[in-house]
Design an enzyme around this catalytic site. Structure first.
Site, PDB file in Angstrom:
ATOM      1  N   ASP A 244       0.860  -1.187   0.000  1.00 37.97           N
ATOM      2  CA  ASP A 244       0.000   0.000   0.000  1.00 37.97           C
ATOM      3  C   ASP A 244       0.895   1.236   0.000  1.00 37.97           C
ATOM      4  OD1 ASP A 244      -2.415  -1.421   0.111  1.00 37.97           O
ATOM      5  OD2 ASP A 244      -2.395  -1.494   2.294  1.00 37.97           O
TER       6      ASP A 244
ATOM      7  N   ASP B 193      -7.078  -1.355  -4.409  1.00 40.46           N
ATOM      8  CA  ASP B 193      -8.116  -0.977  -3.441  1.00 40.46           C
ATOM      9  C   ASP B 193      -9.073   0.060  -4.027  1.00 40.46           C
ATOM     10  OD1 ASP B 193      -6.859  -2.655  -1.605  1.00 40.46           O
ATOM     11  OD2 ASP B 193      -5.709  -1.022  -0.702  1.00 40.46           O
TER      12      ASP B 193
END
Length: 156
Positions: A114, A128
């Site tokens: 991330d 995401d």
């Protein structure tokens, strides 16, 4: 929207997701943060062993199985979605591409990379974004679009 185009959209999500993660990994160390807009938006390299908000840490097999079941159901039921439900079809292709992008990470390394960090929200990635956008499209379609009633069609 033809199924081939939806496959291309899912593939584009996977490619963009994997490229962006590889770029971050090649140019940053885990935990490193680069301010883009100081105290508003940073690029922060995080290794996430869980799902959103870090829940269900280290449950990689669970996430992989859920993603594969979702992909299987999407492929199986896709033909039954009315052709005019473009937003639902688009949503499912985004959702599928995002799920595959994160599954690739989980299979390769046991965590998800991330890096988008808005400081008021957990750090996230391109996959995401595709998943949230896809789910939003599906929910919108389910709530605001009317489905053909099979009983009415069969009585004609």
């Amino acid at each position: 929207m033809p199924i081939l185009l939806l496959g291309v959209i899912a593939a584009a999500v996977i490619v963009l997701d994997q490229w962006s993660k590889q770029y971050v990994q090649a140019h940053m160390l885990p935990g490193m943060s680069i301010p883009v807009l100081d105290n508003i938006f940073h690029i922060t390299y995080v290794l996430n062993p869980g799902a959103a908000f870090g829940i269900l840490e280290n449950q990689q097999m669970f996430f992989i199985v859920i993603a594969l079941v979702m992909l299987g159901l999407t492929v199986y039921f896709f033909k039954q979605i009315p052709k005019n439900f473009i937003l639902m079809r688009l949503g499912l292709s985004l959702l599928s591409g995002g799920a595959v992008g994160n599954v690739i990470d989980r299979v390769q390394t046991g965590y998800v990379v991330d890096f988008f960090d808005f400081r008021i929200w957990p750090v996230f990635n391109v996959a995401d974004i595709a998943i949230v956008t896809g789910v939003s499209c599906v929910i919108y379609t389910l709530v605001f679009m009317s489905f053909p009633n099979q009983n009415q069609e069969n009585s004609r």
